[in-house]
Design an enzyme around this catalytic site. Structure first.
Site, PDB file in Angstrom:
ATOM      1  N   GLU A 137     -18.425   5.793  10.229  1.00 43.61           N
ATOM      2  CA  GLU A 137     -17.706   4.856  11.032  1.00 43.61           C
ATOM      3  C   GLU A 137     -18.296   4.907  12.475  1.00 43.61           C
ATOM      4  OE1 GLU A 137     -14.870   2.383  13.518  1.00 43.61           O
ATOM      5  OE2 GLU A 137     -15.172   4.676  13.489  1.00 43.61           O
ATOM      6  N   ASP A 156     -15.271  10.611   9.543  1.00 45.73           N
ATOM      7  CA  ASP A 156     -16.224  11.286  10.596  1.00 45.73           C
ATOM      8  C   ASP A 156     -15.273  11.359  12.004  1.00 45.73           C
ATOM      9  OD1 ASP A 156     -16.289   8.519  10.232  1.00 45.73           O
ATOM     10  OD2 ASP A 156     -18.234   8.391  11.885  1.00 45.73           O
ATOM     11  N   GLU A 171      -7.956   1.027  10.513  1.00 44.84           N
ATOM     12  CA  GLU A 171      -7.203   1.659  11.723  1.00 44.84           C
ATOM     13  C   GLU A 171      -6.916   0.842  12.915  1.00 44.84           C
ATOM     14  OE1 GLU A 171     -10.046   4.317  13.948  1.00 44.84           O
ATOM     15  OE2 GLU A 171     -11.703   3.123  12.861  1.00 44.84           O
ATOM     16  N   HIS A 198     -11.689   6.642   7.856  1.00 45.15           N
ATOM     17  CA  HIS A 198     -13.174   7.233   8.010  1.00 45.15           C
ATOM     18  C   HIS A 198     -12.956   8.672   8.065  1.00 45.15           C
ATOM     19  CE1 HIS A 198     -13.114   7.583  12.405  1.00 45.15           C
ATOM     20  NE2 HIS A 198     -12.576   6.251  12.479  1.00 45.15           N
TER      21      HIS A 198
END
Length: 423
Positions: A169, A104, A197, A102
């Site tokens: 996310e 962000d 992740e 992601h």
């Protein structure tokens, strides 16, 4: 005499250590992959107003460097793009490998950082300080670095490899992966397995996450008798609130003790309950007609959701009734990804990590990731971030990743991706 000689030797060794660190720092400063990472970390894709536009332009340049196509999708709106970089395999019918990250990152408190959070400064030990250095811009760039190395070797794989960079996310994926998996664009990727992740580990082990707890955000909207603060009215919102709070925190204490009494358990193996909001009242001498409690609940895999929901409803009755339960989130139980021979992708993953002698420890992810939306489709997914010997600093001040750990992670991904893409 001997003390003087010993002292000189210590000083000489200390000088050599400093020279070695300087040499390593210079080497890291001139490393292309380190510089790509630092450039990405400098893009302030931070909530509440993430700069995704700069991320997309950066990633398109990365795709050009890799000589790979990049497509941009907008599952919800133009402010929340999904970037997909693809390396097509020799067998287009074969299920693809998805490498997800992601763009962000969570907010920062700059006054609590010793390095500017979006400068990606590197100290003389090679520690790169920046928001997103662990969670999880580093992983996204390691994917691309691994592909770069594999392409330089002239390799070709059976399976197509898609690298996705998604928004939102950190806000639950409502504008990112959650709607994206429902689109025709995602379905056209023909995904058979996904990597996402994980977390850093402070020791030699590498954590691997094959499942997540179910997130429930529970609001108790409590109504009751209102009146003057000098009275002892029955069934006031405050009495009911106290009863619910006491029972919920008692349940929390039971989970704390369960975790303490069984060393085999990790935080992802138990149900967590935390009071996150409480509100009500307008004046100090007035009993209000309504009050509210909110809990962040993460249900462990061994919890029956229907039974837990009934338990909450019964709690409202016991407290005196006239209480409405609302859910901001109420995620279903999602089956874990198999980590045994029934899962050929796991076999390929494990083969690669065994060949590198990595100590892999499967467990339940304590928080929430975009993997849950992928697993909900029946697609196996594993959370894995190759950051061992690293303190867990996601969402923390002075978040960093060490340059040598980062570069080692690239090599780890090379072997894993090679094994998965030819499985």
């Amino acid at each position: 005499m001997l003390l003087n000689v010993f002292s000189r030797l210590i000083k000489k060794f200390s000088v050599l250590q400093k020279i070695s660190r300087i040499m390593s720092t210079n080497e890291w400063e001139n490393n292309d992959e380190i510089n790509y990472l630092r450039d990405y970390l400098r893009l302030a894709s931070v909530h509440p107003s993430p700069d995704y536009k700069s991320c997309v332009e950066f990633l398109k340049r990365q795709a050009d460097l890799l000589d790979l196509p990049a497509k941009i999708y907008y599952p919800v709106n133009k402010e929340n793009p999904v970037v997909v970089i693809s390396w097509y395999g020799t067998d287009q019918a074969a299920k693809s490998i998805l490498l997800n990250s992601h763009m962000d990152v969570v907010p920062v408190y700059p006054e609590n950082w010793t390095h500017p959070p979006f400068a990606a400064e590197m100290d003389n030990q090679g520690r790169i300080y920046a928001r997103g250095s662990q969670d999880m811009k580093s992983v996204g760039m390691q994917y691309l670095a691994a592909l770069r190395a594999l392409r330089k070797q002239g390799l070709h794989f059976k399976r197509t490899i898609h690298v996705t960079f998604v928004p939102d996310e950190e806000m639950g994926g409502r504008l990112g992966m959650k709607p994206f998996v429902e689109t025709g664009a995602f379905k056209s990727l023909n995904v058979g397995f996904a990597l996402d992740e994980g977390l850093a580990t402070p020791n030699e082990e590498f954590a691997l996450y094959n499942s997540e707890r179910s997130v429930w955000r529970v609001y108790f909207q409590i109504s009751g008798n209102a009146g003057h603060g000098s009275l002892l009215l029955p069934k006031t919102p405050g009495e009911k609130l106290f009863y619910i709070l006491d029972k919920m925190m008692t349940y929390r204490t039971e989970q704390v003790k369960r975790l303490e009494n069984d060393r085999k358990l990790k935080i992802g193996d138990v149900t967590t309950i935390n009071l996150t909001k409480i509100s009500g009242g307008v004046q100090s001498n007035v009993i209000p007609p309504k009050m509210m409690l909110c809990f962040d609940v993460r249900l462990a895999l061994d919890v029956n959701h229907k039974q837990f929901e009934c338990k909450l409803e019964k709690l409202c009755e016991e407290a005196g009734g006239d209480i409405k339960i609302e859910y901001e989130q109420k995620q279903p139980r999602i089956e874990p990804t198999a980590t045994n021979d029934t899962n050929p992708y796991w076999v390929a993953f494990k083969k690669a990590t065994d060949e590198m002698n990595l100590k892999i420890v499967p467990q339940v992810f304590p928080g929430g990731t975009d993997s849950r939306y992928i697993r909900a489709l029946g697609i196996p997914a594993i959370g894995f971030s190759p950051m061992n010997n690293t303190p867990v600093l996601l969402h923390d001040h002075d978040e960093f990743i060490a340059a040598d750990v980062y570069l080692k992670g690239i090599k780890i991904y090379q072997n894993i991706i090679k094994s998965l893409a030819d499985s």
